[in-house]
Design a protein around this motif. Structure first.
Motif, PDB file in Angstrom:
ATOM      1  N   LEU A 189      20.206 -23.319  10.282  1.00  0.00           N
ATOM      2  CA  LEU A 189      20.418 -22.691  11.585  1.00  0.00           C
ATOM      3  C   LEU A 189      19.612 -21.401  11.781  1.00  0.00           C
ATOM      4  O   LEU A 189      18.977 -21.235  12.825  1.00  0.00           O
ATOM      5  CB  LEU A 189      21.907 -22.432  11.807  1.00  0.00           C
ATOM      6  CG  LEU A 189      22.277 -21.856  13.176  1.00  0.00           C
ATOM      7  CD1 LEU A 189      21.938 -22.851  14.287  1.00  0.00           C
ATOM      8  CD2 LEU A 189      23.758 -21.514  13.246  1.00  0.00           C
ATOM      9  N   PRO A 190      19.599 -20.457  10.805  1.00  0.00           N
ATOM     10  CA  PRO A 190      18.811 -19.237  11.038  1.00  0.00           C
ATOM     11  C   PRO A 190      17.326 -19.495  11.258  1.00  0.00           C
ATOM     12  O   PRO A 190      16.693 -18.826  12.077  1.00  0.00           O
ATOM     13  CB  PRO A 190      19.052 -18.423   9.754  1.00  0.00           C
ATOM     14  CG  PRO A 190      20.364 -18.893   9.245  1.00  0.00           C
ATOM     15  CD  PRO A 190      20.395 -20.358   9.566  1.00  0.00           C
ATOM     16  N   VAL A 191      16.757 -20.489  10.539  1.00  0.00           N
ATOM     17  CA  VAL A 191      15.333 -20.797  10.722  1.00  0.00           C
ATOM     18  C   VAL A 191      15.092 -21.324  12.129  1.00  0.00           C
ATOM     19  O   VAL A 191      14.191 -20.861  12.841  1.00  0.00           O
ATOM     20  CB  VAL A 191      14.858 -21.834   9.679  1.00  0.00           C
ATOM     21  CG1 VAL A 191      13.396 -22.189   9.912  1.00  0.00           C
ATOM     22  CG2 VAL A 191      15.050 -21.310   8.271  1.00  0.00           C
ATOM     23  N   ILE A 192      15.903 -22.295  12.550  1.00  0.00           N
ATOM     24  CA  ILE A 192      15.737 -22.878  13.880  1.00  0.00           C
ATOM     25  C   ILE A 192      16.000 -21.830  14.959  1.00  0.00           C
ATOM     26  O   ILE A 192      15.252 -21.712  15.933  1.00  0.00           O
ATOM     27  CB  ILE A 192      16.689 -24.076  14.055  1.00  0.00           C
ATOM     28  CG1 ILE A 192      16.304 -25.193  13.072  1.00  0.00           C
ATOM     29  CG2 ILE A 192      16.661 -24.600  15.479  1.00  0.00           C
ATOM     30  CD1 ILE A 192      17.304 -26.314  12.995  1.00  0.00           C
ATOM     31  N   MET A 193      17.061 -21.057  14.771  1.00  0.00           N
ATOM     32  CA  MET A 193      17.439 -20.041  15.744  1.00  0.00           C
ATOM     33  C   MET A 193      16.348 -18.983  15.874  1.00  0.00           C
ATOM     34  O   MET A 193      15.999 -18.562  16.981  1.00  0.00           O
ATOM     35  CB  MET A 193      18.751 -19.394  15.316  1.00  0.00           C
ATOM     36  CG  MET A 193      19.389 -18.533  16.366  1.00  0.00           C
ATOM     37  SD  MET A 193      20.935 -17.893  15.734  1.00  0.00           S
ATOM     38  CE  MET A 193      20.314 -16.705  14.559  1.00  0.00           C
ATOM     39  N   TYR A 194      15.804 -18.565  14.738  1.00  0.00           N
ATOM     40  CA  TYR A 194      14.736 -17.569  14.752  1.00  0.00           C
ATOM     41  C   TYR A 194      13.569 -18.055  15.601  1.00  0.00           C
ATOM     42  O   TYR A 194      13.061 -17.341  16.465  1.00  0.00           O
ATOM     43  CB  TYR A 194      14.277 -17.295  13.325  1.00  0.00           C
ATOM     44  CG  TYR A 194      13.045 -16.429  13.211  1.00  0.00           C
ATOM     45  CD1 TYR A 194      13.143 -15.040  13.212  1.00  0.00           C
ATOM     46  CD2 TYR A 194      11.784 -16.985  13.106  1.00  0.00           C
ATOM     47  CE1 TYR A 194      12.024 -14.246  13.108  1.00  0.00           C
ATOM     48  CE2 TYR A 194      10.649 -16.192  12.996  1.00  0.00           C
ATOM     49  CZ  TYR A 194      10.775 -14.824  12.992  1.00  0.00           C
ATOM     50  OH  TYR A 194       9.656 -14.050  12.891  1.00  0.00           O
ATOM     51  N   LEU A 195      13.167 -19.311  15.368  1.00  0.00           N
ATOM     52  CA  LEU A 195      12.000 -19.824  16.069  1.00  0.00           C
ATOM     53  C   LEU A 195      12.269 -20.018  17.556  1.00  0.00           C
ATOM     54  O   LEU A 195      11.432 -19.691  18.396  1.00  0.00           O
ATOM     55  CB  LEU A 195      11.553 -21.142  15.424  1.00  0.00           C
ATOM     56  CG  LEU A 195      10.985 -20.950  14.015  1.00  0.00           C
ATOM     57  CD1 LEU A 195      10.849 -22.278  13.306  1.00  0.00           C
ATOM     58  CD2 LEU A 195       9.636 -20.251  14.073  1.00  0.00           C
ATOM     59  N   PHE A 196      13.464 -20.525  17.899  1.00  0.00           N
ATOM     60  CA  PHE A 196      13.776 -20.710  19.313  1.00  0.00           C
ATOM     61  C   PHE A 196      13.935 -19.377  20.025  1.00  0.00           C
ATOM     62  O   PHE A 196      13.371 -19.161  21.096  1.00  0.00           O
ATOM     63  CB  PHE A 196      15.063 -21.531  19.469  1.00  0.00           C
ATOM     64  CG  PHE A 196      14.847 -23.011  19.385  1.00  0.00           C
ATOM     65  CD1 PHE A 196      14.416 -23.725  20.493  1.00  0.00           C
ATOM     66  CD2 PHE A 196      15.061 -23.692  18.213  1.00  0.00           C
ATOM     67  CE1 PHE A 196      14.212 -25.089  20.425  1.00  0.00           C
ATOM     68  CE2 PHE A 196      14.860 -25.058  18.127  1.00  0.00           C
ATOM     69  CZ  PHE A 196      14.436 -25.757  19.235  1.00  0.00           C
ATOM     70  N   ALA A 204      24.190 -20.940  19.455  1.00  0.00           N
ATOM     71  CA  ALA A 204      23.297 -19.886  18.970  1.00  0.00           C
ATOM     72  C   ALA A 204      22.046 -19.769  19.836  1.00  0.00           C
ATOM     73  O   ALA A 204      21.662 -18.665  20.250  1.00  0.00           O
ATOM     74  CB  ALA A 204      22.909 -20.151  17.511  1.00  0.00           C
ATOM     75  N   VAL A 205      21.411 -20.894  20.126  1.00  0.00           N
ATOM     76  CA  VAL A 205      20.162 -20.842  20.889  1.00  0.00           C
ATOM     77  C   VAL A 205      20.424 -20.450  22.343  1.00  0.00           C
ATOM     78  O   VAL A 205      19.677 -19.652  22.920  1.00  0.00           O
ATOM     79  CB  VAL A 205      19.408 -22.183  20.799  1.00  0.00           C
ATOM     80  CG1 VAL A 205      18.141 -22.145  21.642  1.00  0.00           C
ATOM     81  CG2 VAL A 205      19.041 -22.498  19.351  1.00  0.00           C
ATOM     82  N   SER A 206      21.486 -20.988  22.947  1.00  0.00           N
ATOM     83  CA  SER A 206      21.777 -20.626  24.341  1.00  0.00           C
ATOM     84  C   SER A 206      22.147 -19.151  24.452  1.00  0.00           C
ATOM     85  O   SER A 206      21.709 -18.456  25.381  1.00  0.00           O
ATOM     86  CB  SER A 206      22.900 -21.506  24.903  1.00  0.00           C
ATOM     87  OG  SER A 206      24.094 -21.329  24.176  1.00  0.00           O
ATOM     88  N   PHE A 207      22.932 -18.653  23.491  1.00  0.00           N
ATOM     89  CA  PHE A 207      23.293 -17.236  23.495  1.00  0.00           C
ATOM     90  C   PHE A 207      22.045 -16.381  23.289  1.00  0.00           C
ATOM     91  O   PHE A 207      21.853 -15.358  23.966  1.00  0.00           O
ATOM     92  CB  PHE A 207      24.312 -16.949  22.391  1.00  0.00           C
ATOM     93  CG  PHE A 207      24.814 -15.528  22.380  1.00  0.00           C
ATOM     94  CD1 PHE A 207      25.887 -15.155  23.174  1.00  0.00           C
ATOM     95  CD2 PHE A 207      24.224 -14.565  21.573  1.00  0.00           C
ATOM     96  CE1 PHE A 207      26.353 -13.844  23.177  1.00  0.00           C
ATOM     97  CE2 PHE A 207      24.680 -13.257  21.565  1.00  0.00           C
ATOM     98  CZ  PHE A 207      25.750 -12.895  22.370  1.00  0.00           C
ATOM     99  N   GLY A 208      21.179 -16.802  22.371  1.00  0.00           N
ATOM    100  CA  GLY A 208      19.952 -16.052  22.105  1.00  0.00           C
ATOM    101  C   GLY A 208      19.037 -15.988  23.310  1.00  0.00           C
ATOM    102  O   GLY A 208      18.429 -14.947  23.592  1.00  0.00           O
ATOM    103  N   ILE A 209      18.935 -17.098  24.038  1.00  0.00           N
ATOM    104  CA  ILE A 209      18.087 -17.123  25.234  1.00  0.00           C
ATOM    105  C   ILE A 209      18.695 -16.260  26.332  1.00  0.00           C
ATOM    106  O   ILE A 209      17.977 -15.554  27.060  1.00  0.00           O
ATOM    107  CB  ILE A 209      17.871 -18.574  25.702  1.00  0.00           C
ATOM    108  CG1 ILE A 209      16.937 -19.285  24.718  1.00  0.00           C
ATOM    109  CG2 ILE A 209      17.292 -18.625  27.105  1.00  0.00           C
ATOM    110  CD1 ILE A 209      16.848 -20.767  24.910  1.00  0.00           C
ATOM    111  N   ALA A 210      20.022 -16.301  26.458  1.00  0.00           N
ATOM    112  CA  ALA A 210      20.685 -15.433  27.447  1.00  0.00           C
ATOM    113  C   ALA A 210      20.439 -13.969  27.121  1.00  0.00           C
ATOM    114  O   ALA A 210      20.157 -13.155  28.022  1.00  0.00           O
ATOM    115  CB  ALA A 210      22.190 -15.733  27.468  1.00  0.00           C
ATOM    116  N   VAL A 211      20.525 -13.607  25.850  1.00  0.00           N
ATOM    117  CA  VAL A 211      20.237 -12.233  25.424  1.00  0.00           C
ATOM    118  C   VAL A 211      18.785 -11.884  25.735  1.00  0.00           C
ATOM    119  O   VAL A 211      18.475 -10.792  26.237  1.00  0.00           O
ATOM    120  CB  VAL A 211      20.523 -12.061  23.916  1.00  0.00           C
ATOM    121  CG1 VAL A 211      19.923 -10.760  23.391  1.00  0.00           C
ATOM    122  CG2 VAL A 211      22.031 -12.071  23.655  1.00  0.00           C
ATOM    123  N   ALA A 212      17.861 -12.840  25.440  1.00  0.00           N
ATOM    124  CA  ALA A 212      16.434 -12.596  25.684  1.00  0.00           C
ATOM    125  C   ALA A 212      16.151 -12.368  27.164  1.00  0.00           C
ATOM    126  O   ALA A 212      15.364 -11.489  27.535  1.00  0.00           O
ATOM    127  CB  ALA A 212      15.607 -13.776  25.163  1.00  0.00           C
TER     128      ALA A 212
END
Length: 730
Positions: free
Chosen positions: A583-590, A659-667
């Motif tokens: 998950l951290p690898v995928i999340m980092y890249l996305f 994780a990815v949706s939250f990360g994109i919302a933060v971005a």
């Protein structure tokens, strides 16, 4: 370059569309099928000890019994098995062996549980096809036959083991893909209808990206076969979201610019050419950052990520080409009717909300930077509690699936490690037979290791050169305790090996131990390479050495905040033992790659404002005022489409979706809208060193021009007109 592309596509829209259709038919018709592999060991290169042990097992014990499926029996009333029940178990085991099901090599009775409530049938399948669809088919046949044979008895029979897990994972994946696909379509359709109030614009990206999806999947299948990559069923679900999420982003970037040009009075054809010219660089840079980040996964040592990287890069590459050719061709062919029946495209609304946000950033950039930065820092604290889990099977399907129920019941009824024992292979280094007198002492040393339930010498190959010691751990194979224990087993196995011998430790816990080492390698390799390459793209786009550093720092904070929030929700809130290891690898890249898209869009608009002669603070405020609606719309759609992965019903895609949706919302809503503009306003002209790209157009304005290709330079009074700002040519 982008103006030339836009001109060619707009002048020949029909030929552009026909070319895409011909390419799609040719690629889809000739592409090979994409196999699925759920065998964890196949994700690792042959240099790891667990893989060396597996290869040695095949050579030394070609007929060794390794169960691929386990039929677990218990009484329907939950009581102890009677003598009659035991006879029924023996009969079912015998009958299953006589069925001669494809892939099934041997069917033998297993040991009863100590409490007398469970019995097992062990099924061996062809090891060469482990994790392949044909073994899932065999598991389906076994499950159906076992249940038929148990009718009329007091027994309840369930099928587990790796082959049954592959079958359940396959079924779960199909259901998950259907839910994700429906959810993604619904979110994009409804959101675009709300934004544009135009049914054609709501449906158009779904149709066009659907065509791109078919092309991308065909190209991925070609690449998978050509480069002999590993395939996994989870990739299909991720591809759906990436293609439709990123594709809609690029569609929005283009349509917003097209609408601006129309509002500025451009002819419809010229408006599309101008839109491609002005937004093409941002789309290409954003896509380039995503593609490079995904391609960095090629440096991973895990087959799963090696496959995912090129697959996602191909998908984004196809989406980029479509964004610069297919979408402009179709929209220019339809013209302004694409906005029917809405009339809002003809004039610019007030956009008071984003104008107010822009004024807030302009007046208090330091406060904005501190508040948004603190939010990211506080969320990042959760990363200190991060733990990894390595059970791909249970992570990729619900716990209610039959094979998962069997796994849980075996762990309770037998030793937790009995379902996946560890094997220590002791081999002679000079080809001479091993000294059998040393076996008992060696087994005792292995059995004395902390975390080991039992150890025994199981078999010796016919040449007497390799011995197999079966070590049963006290813990389930994928737990942290099992990984620690197998590490201690390795130490003792290596150090206590008799003179003239060497030891290799295999089994699922050993494989997970090596996967853990591989992931740690990826953290040190993939992360830095992806970050450096994205910084290079940012530097080339902005002609700056300074800006890429704080842009990547802000994205890094976004990654930390995302991982921290995911840890708090799933580990602390829902009690998960850990997050899926990749998950951290995928999340980092996305998060880093796709999150950079919004930073690129905002910083490019900010530079545009600065080139019009505005000071850094005013430029930041105006950038948020004009680019904010686009970033908000694109960020919401992309975050919502990734959130549909949570509908799949398994831990891996649920954690990844959140994780990815939250990360994109933060971005989109923290970094791009507040953190990046406020930092740029505080740093001022130094942010553009050494190119000073923010001053170039201000100087050119004295000669009567604005941004390249943007038409006459407007006065500050004109630019402040509430009805005009976003309708300008830049």
């Amino acid at each position: 370059m982008f103006r030339r592309i836009g001109s060619a596509v707009v002048r020949h829209p029909v030929w552009t569309i026909v070319a895409w259709l011909i390419a799609a038919v040719a690629i889809v018709a000739t592409a090979p099928s994409l196999p699925s592999n759920s065998d964890e060991s196949s994700f690792l290169p042959k240099s790891y000890e667990s893989i060396k042990a597996a290869d040695l097992q095949e050579r030394a014990f070609p007929s060794a019994f390794t169960p691929s499926a386990i039929a677990l029996y218990q009484r329907t009333d939950g009581g102890k098995l009677t003598a009659a029940d035991q006879k029924d178990v023996a009969r079912i085991t015998s009958e299953l062996g006589k069925k001669h099901i494809d892939q099934v090599q041997k069917v033998v009775p297993g040991q009863p549980s100590k409490d007398g409530r469970y019995a097992m049938t062990l099924v061996q399948m062809d090891s060469k096809n482990a994790g392949q669809p044909k073994q899932a088919d065999a598991a389906k046949a076994l499950r159906e036959e076992a249940k038929k044979l148990a009718r009329g008895t007091s027994l309840d029979v369930k099928l587990g083991g790796s082959a049954a897990q592959a079958l359940d994972q396959q079924d779960s994946s199909k259901r998950g893909q259907a839910l994700i696909g429906i959810g993604t379509f619904a979110i994009i359709l409804v959101t675009l209808l709300i934004i544009f109030r135009a049914p054609i614009l709501a449906v158009l990206p779904l149709l066009l990206i659907g065509l791109v999806s078919a092309v991308a999947n065909g190209l991925i299948a070609y690449a998978t076969k050509l480069f002999n990559l590993q395939a996994n069923s989870s990739i299909s679900s991720i591809l759906i979201v990436v293609l439709f999420g990123v594709g809609t982003d690029y569609f929005l970037f283009l349509i917003f610019r097209y609408r601006e040009s129309l509002r500025a009075g451009d002819d419809p054809k010229q408006a599309m050419i101008n839109a491609v010219d002005r937004v093409g660089e941002a789309i290409a840079s954003a896509a380039g950052a995503v593609i490079i980040a995904f391609l960095a996964l090629v440096l991973s040592t895990l087959g799963f990520l090696k496959q995912m990287g090129p697959a996602l890069a191909i998908a984004v590459g196809a989406t980029l080409i479509a964004g610069l050719t297919l979408i402009p061709a179709v929209v220019s062919l339809i013209g302004p009717k694409v906005f029917w029946p809405s009339k809002s495209w003809q004039k610019e609304p007030e956009n008071a909300r984003f104008a107010a946000l822009g004024r807030g950033v302009q007046r208090r950039p330091a406060l904005t930077a501190v508040v948004s930065g603190l939010i990211l820092l506080v969320l990042s604290l959760g990363t200190f509690g991060y733990k990894a889990t390595f059970d791909l099977a249970s992570g990729s399907m619900p716990k209610t699936k039959e094979s998962m129920v069997v796994q849980d019941e075996i762990q309770k009824a037998y030793s937790a490690g009995a379902a996946a024992p560890t094997d220590v292979y002791l081999s002679s280094v000079d080809g001479k037979p091993l000294d059998k007198s040393a076996f008992d002492a060696y087994a005792r040393k292995l059995g004395a290791v902390d975390g080991v339930a039992s150890a025994r010498m199981a078999q010796l190959n016919k040449d007497g050169t390799t011995a197999d010691f079966t070590v049963t751990l006290k813990y389930e194979a994928s737990t942290d305790k099992a990984l620690d224990a197998v590490g201690r087993v390795r130490d003792v196995a290596h150090s206590s090996a008799p003179a003239g011998t060497e030891a290799l430790v295999g089994g699922m816990s050993s494989i997970f131990k090596d996967i853990n080492a591989a992931v740690n390698h990826d953290y040190k390799t993939v992360f830095p390479v992806a970050a450096v390459l994205i910084m290079v793209i940012l530097g080339l786009l902005l002609r700056s050495v300074v800006a890429p550093w704080y842009l990547m720092a802000s994205v890094g904070l976004g990654f930390g905040a995302t991982l921290g929030a995911t840890v708090w929700i799933f580990q602390d809130g829902q009690g998960h033992s850990g997050l899926m290891f990749m998950l951290p690898v995928i999340m980092y890249l996305f998060v880093v790659a796709i999150g950079t898209d919004y930073n690129i869009l905002m910083i490019a608009r900010l530079r545009e404002e600065a080139r019009e002669g505005r000071d850094p603070r005013e430029a930041a405020g105006m950038a948020l005022r004009h680019a904010g609606p686009t970033v908000a719309a694109a960020g919401f759609i992309l975050a919502a489409t990734f959130a549909t992965m949570m509908l799949a019903g398994n831990a891996l895609l649920t954690e990844m979706g959140f994780a990815v949706s939250f990360g994109i919302a933060v971005a989109a809503f923290v970094m791009a809208m507040f953190f990046t503009p406020s930092l740029t306003a505080l740093i001022g002209h130094a942010a553009w060193w050494p190119g000073h790209g923010d001053r170039a157009k201000a100087q050119a304005a004295g000669a009567g021009t604005g941004i390249a290709g943007s038409g006459p330079h407007r006065s500050d009074a004109d630019r402040d007109d509430a009805h005009d700002p976003a309708g300008r040519r830049g």
